[in-house]
Design an enzyme around this catalytic site. Structure first.
Site, short mmCIF file in Angstrom:
data_model
loop_
_atom_site.label_atom_id
_atom_site.label_comp_id
_atom_site.label_asym_id
_atom_site.label_seq_id
_atom_site.Cartn_x
_atom_site.Cartn_y
_atom_site.Cartn_z
N CYS A 106 96.12 38.67 43.71
CA CYS A 106 96.17 37.28 44.20
C CYS A 106 97.61 36.82 44.41
CB CYS A 106 95.46 36.36 43.22
SG CYS A 106 95.61 34.62 43.60
N CYS B 75 99.46 29.58 39.15
CA CYS B 75 98.35 29.93 38.26
C CYS B 75 98.88 30.86 37.17
CB CYS B 75 97.23 30.62 39.03
SG CYS B 75 95.80 31.03 38.02
N GLU C 16 98.11 23.76 48.49
CA GLU C 16 97.36 24.00 49.73
C GLU C 16 95.92 23.52 49.59
OE1 GLU C 16 99.57 28.30 50.17
OE2 GLU C 16 97.44 28.17 50.60
N CYS D 228 96.21 37.39 38.31
CA CYS D 228 95.41 38.48 38.87
C CYS D 228 96.30 39.30 39.82
CB CYS D 228 94.20 37.94 39.62
SG CYS D 228 93.14 36.96 38.54
N CYS E 265 88.38 23.36 50.43
CA CYS E 265 88.73 24.26 49.34
C CYS E 265 89.96 23.66 48.66
CB CYS E 265 89.03 25.62 49.95
SG CYS E 265 89.59 26.82 48.78
N CYS F 287 94.59 32.47 49.70
CA CYS F 287 95.18 31.78 48.56
C CYS F 287 96.70 31.96 48.40
CB CYS F 287 94.45 32.36 47.36
SG CYS F 287 94.72 31.59 45.82
#
Ligand code: SAH
Ligand code: SF4
Length: 361
Positions: free
Chosen positions: A122, A115, A95, A119, A108, A341
């Site tokens: 997230c 990832c 994205e 976290c 962005c 995100c």
């Protein structure tokens, strides 16, 4: 005999491109012209590069591709935020988001597919790491979106800023992100100013210590709590690199005169928004060298955390301002198109839109 796989020219910095092209017998002048066509004019059709000799055009086409991410889906939010779902060569998707504010148009960008940091707040973190993006996939987000804006919005619709705040941890993909940043800054490349680029990191201490070798862009640290126990709950990386080690590494970041580090602080209801958290944060940061950016938590289905009330968010901001800090609140952009995100990608996969054609709304 097997043919050599073609190299993607967009993976090279200017210095690397000079080297590759000179190995093929091309003069430095031709390399300059090629960079100009690609990065300045946004023309990816070597056949049209009129100031190059036909021999050099052929040589280029025989040896290189110019492969860019493809727009799979685009959405425009009521507040002007545009969200792009881009498809990579191996069909993975990422994205990129365009945010309009004042006289800026900020892109962005993502640095990885998924990832590894995990976290707990997230959405991308819940997906795990699929792979790093290569250099051309990082710069390619800028090139593809710029082209799309030129063709669909207008010639004068130009991106002005870049933030590495999409999916992924940019410092985990250090080398490709460093090379991409070089291309963004390079006068022969995209020629953006250093102050127009911000790299955000969750706090990978060894890589922060290597920032002395990184182009001098703005640095943002995702702090989210000034207390080790709370930060470890939100960000498992804090169990390896706790606040003491993080701040020891932050001291080594080369800061140009008048520059400050930005600390991102996600505000989550009853978790890190109390008077005690205000005290801890103000004790940890020194006013002179820091800016605080408060990010109200963006709720999504399945997440256990909640967004604090607006009153609480502004109370937190005022407390920090009263203590002498520069403190701002980041307003969530593009809520109506799932701009937080990693959410769009998941939604897209769920709806099983893989085989439908590109739609632009
Ligand atoms: N991995 C890097 C780069 C950006 S991560 C980092 O963590 O710094 C993406 C950004 O989205 C971070 O600023 C993070 O705080 C924010 N973010 C992630 N999930 C969010 C959520 N649910 N609501 C609001 N912001 C979120
Ligand atoms: Fe990764 Fe950043 Fe999401 Fe944490 S907030 S999981 S580091 S993308």
């Amino acid at each position: 005999m097997l043919e050599k796989p073609m190299l993607n020219f967009l993976d090279f910095t200017y210095a690397e491109a000079l080297q590759k092209l000179s190995e093929l017998g091309m003069a430095k002048f031709s390399a300059k012209q090629i960079f100009d066509w690609v990065y300045r004019k946004g023309n990816y059709s070597p056949g049209e590069w009129s100031n190059l000799s036909s021999k050099n055009r052929e040589l280029f086409q025989k040896n290189f591709t110019l492969s860019l991410p493809q727009v799979l889906w685009h959405g425009l939010s009521k507040d002007g935020t545009r969200k792009f779902l881009l498809k990579l060569d191996d069909t993975q998707t990422i994205e990129s988001v365009v945010i309009a504010a004042k006289n800026r148009l900020t892109l962005c960008i993502s640095s990885q597919v998924g990832c590894a940091i995990g976290c707990t707040f997230c959405h991308t973190g819940t997906q795990g790491l699929k792979r790093h993006l290569n250099t051309s996939e990082v710069t390619g987000q800028y090139l593809t979106v710029s082209k799309w804006l030129r063709e669909n919005v207008g010639e004068d619709c130009r991106l002005t800023n870049i933030v590495y705040m999409g999916q992924g941890e940019p410092l985990h993909n250090y080398e490709n992100v460093r090379k991409a940043t070089e291309i963004f800054l390079e006068p022969q490349g995209l020629g953006l100013g250093q102050r127009r680029i911000t790299l955000s990191t969750s706090g990978l201490v060894p890589q922060i210590k290597k920032l002395t070798d990184f182009p001098p862009v703005n640095i943002a640290i995702s702090l989210h709590s000034a207390k080790n126990d709370v930060r470890s709950e939100l960000m498992p990386i804090n169990k390896t690199y706790d606040l003491e080690r993080l701040f020891e590494a932050i001291k080594t970041i080369p800061l140009k005169a008048h520059r400050r580090i930005t600390y991102e602080y996600l505000l989550i209801k009853d978790l890190n928004d109390t008077p005690e958290d205000v005290e801890a944060l103000s004790e940890l940061l020194t006013q002179k060298e820091s800016k605080i950016n408060l990010i109200p938590f963006n709720e999504y289905p399945g997440s256990e955390y909640k967004r604090p009330t607006d009153e609480k968010i502004y109370w937190f901001m005022e407390q920090m301002s009263d203590k002498g800090f520069t403190c701002t609140v980041r307003h969530s952009k593009g809520d109506d198109i799932l701009a937080a995100c990693g959410q769009l990608k998941t939604q897209y996969e769920k709806l099983n839109l893989w085989n439908s054609s590109t739609s632009s709304i």
